[in-house]
Design a protein around this motif. Structure first.
Motif, PDB file in Angstrom:
ATOM      1  N   CYS A 156       7.650 -11.652   7.523  1.00 33.46           N
ATOM      2  CA  CYS A 156       8.369 -10.573   6.836  1.00 33.46           C
ATOM      3  C   CYS A 156       9.881 -10.644   7.063  1.00 33.46           C
ATOM      4  O   CYS A 156      10.645 -10.093   6.271  1.00 33.46           O
ATOM      5  CB  CYS A 156       7.869  -9.212   7.302  1.00 33.46           C
ATOM      6  N   LEU A 208      10.189  -6.681  -0.252  1.00 30.45           N
ATOM      7  CA  LEU A 208       8.939  -6.008   0.086  1.00 30.45           C
ATOM      8  C   LEU A 208       9.078  -4.499  -0.078  1.00 30.45           C
ATOM      9  O   LEU A 208       8.163  -3.833  -0.580  1.00 30.45           O
ATOM     10  CB  LEU A 208       8.513  -6.347   1.522  1.00 30.45           C
ATOM     11  N   GLN A 238       8.927  -3.597  -3.738  1.00 27.87           N
ATOM     12  CA  GLN A 238       7.557  -3.647  -4.247  1.00 27.87           C
ATOM     13  C   GLN A 238       6.754  -2.437  -3.789  1.00 27.87           C
ATOM     14  O   GLN A 238       5.983  -1.863  -4.556  1.00 27.87           O
ATOM     15  CB  GLN A 238       6.871  -4.934  -3.799  1.00 27.87           C
TER      16      GLN A 238
END
Length: 70
Positions: free
Chosen positions: A30, A37, A40
């Motif tokens: 990550c 992220l 999203q």
């Protein structure tokens, strides 16, 4: 990626980390792609919540004010 999207290599690394069940591997995968992220996640939440606003910040503020009271 300049467009702010996740690249194929990032997606493969994220999936491999998820499949391994290793939290540190997932954290490493990550790293560097937090912004895409987050975008999203916000899009998925907005889709499922419709127009209902999240009250997270408001709840945290209220919690802090309750904890600060004697």
């Amino acid at each position: 990626d300049a467009s702010g999207a996740l690249g194929g290599a990032q997606l493969v690394a994220l999936q491999a980390a998820l499949d391994s069940g290793d939290f540190e591997a997932l954290r490493a995968a990550c790293a560097g792609c937090e912004a895409p992220l987050r975008r999203q996640l916000r899009a998925v939440l907005a889709y499922h919540l419709g127009h209902a606003p999240l009250r997270t910040r408001e709840v945290v503020r209220e919690l802090h004010s309750m904890l600060d009271q004697p």
